[in-house]
Design an enzyme around this catalytic site. Structure first.
Site, mmCIF file in Angstrom:
data_model
loop_
_atom_site.group_PDB
_atom_site.id
_atom_site.type_symbol
_atom_site.label_atom_id
_atom_site.label_comp_id
_atom_site.label_asym_id
_atom_site.label_seq_id
_atom_site.Cartn_x
_atom_site.Cartn_y
_atom_site.Cartn_z
ATOM 1 N N ASP A 16 39.567 34.137 32.805
ATOM 2 C CA ASP A 16 38.810 34.844 33.857
ATOM 3 C C ASP A 16 39.114 34.404 35.288
ATOM 4 O O ASP A 16 38.186 34.282 36.109
ATOM 5 C CB ASP A 16 37.301 34.710 33.601
ATOM 6 C CG ASP A 16 36.846 35.350 32.292
ATOM 7 O OD1 ASP A 16 37.705 35.867 31.559
ATOM 8 O OD2 ASP A 16 35.632 35.321 32.011
ATOM 9 N N LYS A 114 37.242 41.311 27.627
ATOM 10 C CA LYS A 114 35.995 41.014 26.909
ATOM 11 C C LYS A 114 34.792 41.453 27.736
ATOM 12 O O LYS A 114 34.876 41.559 28.959
ATOM 13 C CB LYS A 114 35.913 39.525 26.589
ATOM 14 C CG LYS A 114 35.939 38.659 27.827
ATOM 15 C CD LYS A 114 36.026 37.197 27.485
ATOM 16 C CE LYS A 114 35.976 36.337 28.726
ATOM 17 N NZ LYS A 114 34.769 36.494 29.554
ATOM 18 N N CYS A 159 32.269 30.711 30.486
ATOM 19 C CA CYS A 159 33.336 31.257 29.641
ATOM 20 C C CYS A 159 34.276 30.188 29.099
ATOM 21 O O CYS A 159 34.734 30.292 27.958
ATOM 22 C CB CYS A 159 34.082 32.353 30.390
ATOM 23 S SG CYS A 159 33.021 33.808 30.582
HETATM 24 C C1 VGL Z 1 31.430 34.550 33.315
HETATM 25 C C2 VGL Z 1 29.242 34.897 33.827
HETATM 26 C C3 VGL Z 1 29.354 36.234 33.526
HETATM 27 C C4 VGL Z 1 32.554 33.579 33.229
HETATM 28 C C5 VGL Z 1 31.574 35.879 33.006
HETATM 29 O O1 VGL Z 1 33.740 34.003 33.293
HETATM 30 O O2 VGL Z 1 32.282 32.360 33.104
HETATM 31 N N1 VGL Z 1 30.263 34.059 33.715
HETATM 32 N N2 VGL Z 1 30.522 36.717 33.115
#
Ligand code: VGL
Ligand code: ZN
Length: 205
Positions: A16, A114, A159
Protein backbone atom coordinates in the site's frame (compact mmCIF):
# COMPACT_ATOMS: atom_id res chain seq x y z
CA UNK A 1 20.86 -2.30 8.63
CA UNK A 2 21.77 -5.64 7.20
CA UNK A 3 19.29 -8.08 5.74
CA UNK A 4 19.64 -11.84 5.79
CA UNK A 5 20.95 -13.23 2.48
CA UNK A 6 18.17 -12.99 -0.07
CA UNK A 7 17.31 -16.25 -1.84
CA UNK A 8 15.31 -17.16 -4.93
CA UNK A 9 12.59 -18.51 -2.62
CA UNK A 10 12.12 -15.10 -0.94
CA UNK A 11 9.50 -12.56 -1.94
CA UNK A 12 9.33 -8.86 -1.10
CA UNK A 13 5.75 -7.73 -0.43
CA UNK A 14 5.41 -3.95 -0.74
CA UNK A 15 2.19 -2.97 0.97
CA UNK A 16 0.00 0.00 0.00
CA UNK A 17 2.64 2.61 -0.89
CA UNK A 18 -0.10 4.78 -2.37
CA UNK A 19 -0.58 8.53 -2.59
CA UNK A 20 -3.48 8.64 -0.13
CA UNK A 21 -1.23 7.19 2.59
CA UNK A 22 1.55 9.72 1.90
CA UNK A 23 1.90 13.43 2.63
CA UNK A 24 -1.04 15.33 1.16
CA UNK A 25 -3.17 12.18 0.94
CA UNK A 26 -6.51 11.70 2.65
CA UNK A 27 -5.19 9.12 5.15
CA UNK A 28 -1.59 10.30 5.37
CA UNK A 29 0.74 8.17 7.51
CA UNK A 30 3.27 10.37 9.38
CA UNK A 31 6.67 10.39 7.66
CA UNK A 32 5.46 7.90 5.02
CA UNK A 33 7.91 9.04 2.32
CA UNK A 34 10.90 8.16 4.43
CA UNK A 35 10.36 4.48 3.56
CA UNK A 36 11.00 5.07 -0.14
CA UNK A 37 14.81 5.09 -0.04
CA UNK A 38 14.97 1.73 1.76
CA UNK A 39 12.44 0.14 -0.56
CA UNK A 40 13.91 1.53 -3.77
CA UNK A 41 17.50 0.76 -2.74
CA UNK A 42 16.78 -2.81 -1.67
CA UNK A 43 14.07 -4.09 -3.98
CA UNK A 44 16.55 -4.95 -6.74
CA UNK A 45 18.00 -7.68 -4.47
CA UNK A 46 14.70 -9.55 -4.71
CA UNK A 47 13.89 -11.76 -7.64
CA UNK A 48 10.25 -11.94 -6.53
CA UNK A 49 8.22 -8.83 -5.73
CA UNK A 50 4.52 -8.39 -5.05
CA UNK A 51 2.80 -5.03 -4.61
CA UNK A 52 -0.50 -4.49 -2.86
CA UNK A 53 -2.92 -1.70 -3.52
CA UNK A 54 -5.78 -0.69 -1.24
CA UNK A 55 -8.64 -0.47 -3.76
CA UNK A 56 -12.05 0.56 -2.48
CA UNK A 57 -15.25 1.29 -4.38
CA UNK A 58 -16.67 4.78 -3.73
CA UNK A 59 -18.85 4.73 -0.62
CA UNK A 60 -16.98 1.75 0.85
CA UNK A 61 -18.31 0.49 4.18
CA UNK A 62 -15.00 1.34 5.93
CA UNK A 63 -15.46 5.04 5.15
CA UNK A 64 -16.78 7.14 8.07
CA UNK A 65 -18.58 9.30 5.50
CA UNK A 66 -21.18 6.57 4.85
CA UNK A 67 -22.00 6.04 8.54
CA UNK A 68 -24.15 8.89 9.77
CA UNK A 69 -23.09 10.23 13.14
CA UNK A 70 -19.66 8.61 13.00
CA UNK A 71 -16.26 10.20 12.51
CA UNK A 72 -12.99 8.87 11.11
CA UNK A 73 -10.93 6.73 13.53
CA UNK A 74 -14.01 5.66 15.53
CA UNK A 75 -14.64 1.95 15.76
CA UNK A 76 -17.98 0.36 14.85
CA UNK A 77 -19.27 -3.18 14.89
CA UNK A 78 -19.57 -4.98 11.55
CA UNK A 79 -20.88 -8.52 10.95
CA UNK A 80 -17.22 -9.70 10.85
CA UNK A 81 -16.18 -7.83 14.01
CA UNK A 82 -14.90 -4.40 15.04
CA UNK A 83 -14.00 -2.06 12.20
CA UNK A 84 -12.15 1.25 12.44
CA UNK A 85 -13.73 3.92 10.26
CA UNK A 86 -11.46 5.85 7.91
CA UNK A 87 -11.55 9.02 5.86
CA UNK A 88 -12.43 8.21 2.23
CA UNK A 89 -9.21 6.86 0.70
CA UNK A 90 -7.82 4.78 -2.17
CA UNK A 91 -10.99 4.90 -4.23
CA UNK A 92 -10.66 2.69 -7.32
CA UNK A 93 -9.19 4.68 -10.21
CA UNK A 94 -8.61 7.86 -8.19
CA UNK A 95 -5.32 9.73 -8.06
CA UNK A 96 -4.96 8.89 -4.36
CA UNK A 97 -5.11 5.17 -5.11
CA UNK A 98 -2.05 5.36 -7.38
CA UNK A 99 1.34 4.24 -6.16
CA UNK A 100 3.63 7.00 -4.92
CA UNK A 101 5.32 8.55 -7.97
CA UNK A 102 8.80 7.69 -6.67
CA UNK A 103 8.11 4.04 -5.87
CA UNK A 104 9.94 1.78 -8.31
CA UNK A 105 7.32 -0.69 -9.46
CA UNK A 106 8.60 -2.14 -12.74
CA UNK A 107 10.18 -5.23 -11.20
CA UNK A 108 7.01 -6.39 -9.44
CA UNK A 109 5.35 -9.45 -10.95
CA UNK A 110 1.97 -9.16 -9.23
CA UNK A 111 -0.30 -6.45 -7.88
CA UNK A 112 -2.84 -7.64 -5.33
CA UNK A 113 -5.81 -5.29 -5.04
CA UNK A 114 -7.75 -5.56 -1.81
CA UNK A 115 -10.75 -4.01 -0.10
CA UNK A 116 -12.73 -4.07 -3.35
CA UNK A 117 -15.84 -5.64 -1.82
CA UNK A 118 -18.19 -2.92 -0.67
CA UNK A 119 -19.24 -4.59 2.57
CA UNK A 120 -15.88 -5.75 3.92
CA UNK A 121 -12.52 -4.13 4.56
CA UNK A 122 -9.21 -5.87 3.90
CA UNK A 123 -6.05 -4.86 5.74
CA UNK A 124 -4.09 -8.02 5.04
CA UNK A 125 -2.62 -8.92 1.68
CA UNK A 126 -3.79 -12.50 2.33
CA UNK A 127 -7.25 -12.31 3.90
CA UNK A 128 -10.04 -9.78 4.19
CA UNK A 129 -11.02 -8.59 7.66
CA UNK A 130 -13.30 -11.61 8.24
CA UNK A 131 -9.99 -13.58 8.29
CA UNK A 132 -11.51 -16.16 5.92
CA UNK A 133 -12.07 -14.56 2.50
CA UNK A 134 -8.79 -15.04 0.67
CA UNK A 135 -7.09 -12.73 -1.81
CA UNK A 136 -5.33 -15.68 -3.46
CA UNK A 137 -1.85 -14.50 -2.46
CA UNK A 138 -0.88 -17.54 -0.36
CA UNK A 139 -1.66 -19.89 -3.24
CA UNK A 140 0.25 -17.70 -5.69
CA UNK A 141 3.34 -17.65 -3.47
CA UNK A 142 3.21 -21.41 -2.90
CA UNK A 143 2.87 -22.11 -6.62
CA UNK A 144 5.97 -19.99 -7.12
CA UNK A 145 7.85 -21.96 -4.42
CA UNK A 146 8.24 -18.96 -2.12
CA UNK A 147 9.00 -19.93 1.48
CA UNK A 148 9.92 -16.59 3.06
CA UNK A 149 8.34 -13.16 2.71
CA UNK A 150 9.73 -9.74 3.58
CA UNK A 151 7.01 -7.19 4.33
CA UNK A 152 7.40 -3.42 4.03
CA UNK A 153 5.04 -0.51 3.41
CA UNK A 154 2.11 1.32 4.96
CA UNK A 155 0.80 1.20 7.52
CA UNK A 156 2.94 -0.77 9.99
CA UNK A 157 0.08 -1.03 12.51
CA UNK A 158 -2.68 -2.01 10.05
CA UNK A 159 -1.96 -3.50 6.67
CA UNK A 160 1.65 -4.53 7.35
CA UNK A 161 0.72 -6.01 10.75
CA UNK A 162 -2.17 -8.10 9.44
CA UNK A 163 -0.30 -9.17 6.32
CA UNK A 164 2.64 -10.39 8.41
CA UNK A 165 0.38 -12.27 10.85
CA UNK A 166 -1.44 -13.97 7.99
CA UNK A 167 1.83 -14.82 6.28
CA UNK A 168 2.87 -16.68 9.45
CA UNK A 169 -0.54 -18.33 9.68
CA UNK A 170 -0.03 -19.56 6.10
CA UNK A 171 3.32 -21.04 7.07
CA UNK A 172 5.70 -18.54 5.46
CA UNK A 173 8.80 -17.45 7.28
CA UNK A 174 8.09 -13.75 7.75
CA UNK A 175 10.38 -10.75 8.14
CA UNK A 176 9.15 -7.18 8.63
CA UNK A 177 11.75 -4.54 7.82
CA UNK A 178 10.96 -1.51 9.93
CA UNK A 179 13.12 0.83 7.86
CA UNK A 180 10.61 0.21 5.07
CA UNK A 181 7.49 0.78 7.21
CA UNK A 182 5.71 3.65 8.95
CA UNK A 183 2.57 3.44 11.10
CA UNK A 184 -0.54 5.53 11.69
CA UNK A 185 0.00 5.03 15.46
CA UNK A 186 -3.45 5.42 17.00
CA UNK A 187 -3.25 5.02 20.79
CA UNK A 188 -0.06 2.98 20.85
CA UNK A 189 -0.98 0.85 17.85
CA UNK A 190 2.61 0.77 16.53
CA UNK A 191 3.84 -0.91 19.70
CA UNK A 192 0.82 -3.22 19.84
CA UNK A 193 1.62 -4.24 16.27
CA UNK A 194 5.29 -4.95 17.07
CA UNK A 195 4.28 -7.11 20.04
CA UNK A 196 1.59 -9.01 18.14
CA UNK A 197 3.97 -9.71 15.27
CA UNK A 198 6.84 -10.77 17.53
CA UNK A 199 4.63 -13.18 19.49
CA UNK A 200 3.39 -14.73 16.25
CA UNK A 201 6.96 -15.52 15.22
CA UNK A 202 7.48 -12.65 12.79
CA UNK A 203 11.11 -11.47 12.65
CA UNK A 204 11.36 -7.69 13.00
CA UNK A 205 14.54 -6.17 11.66
C1 VGL B 1 -4.82 0.81 5.57
C2 VGL B 1 -6.41 1.76 6.88
C3 VGL B 1 -7.36 1.59 5.89
C4 VGL B 1 -3.39 0.41 5.43
C5 VGL B 1 -5.74 0.63 4.57
O1 VGL B 1 -2.89 0.30 4.28
O2 VGL B 1 -2.72 0.20 6.47
N1 VGL B 1 -5.16 1.36 6.73
N2 VGL B 1 -7.01 1.03 4.74
ZN1 ZN C 1 -8.40 1.04 3.14
Amino acid sequence: MTLPDIKDTDCLIIIDVQKDFCTGGSLAVPDAESILPWINDNSSQFKNIVLTQDWHPAGHSSFASVHEGHAPFESISMPYGAQTLWPDHCVQGSNGAEFHDELLTNQAQLIIRKGFRHEIDSYSAFYENDHSTTTGLAGYLRERSISRVFCVGLALDYCVRFSALDARREGFETVVVEAGCRGIDIEGSNDDARQAMASAGVTLV
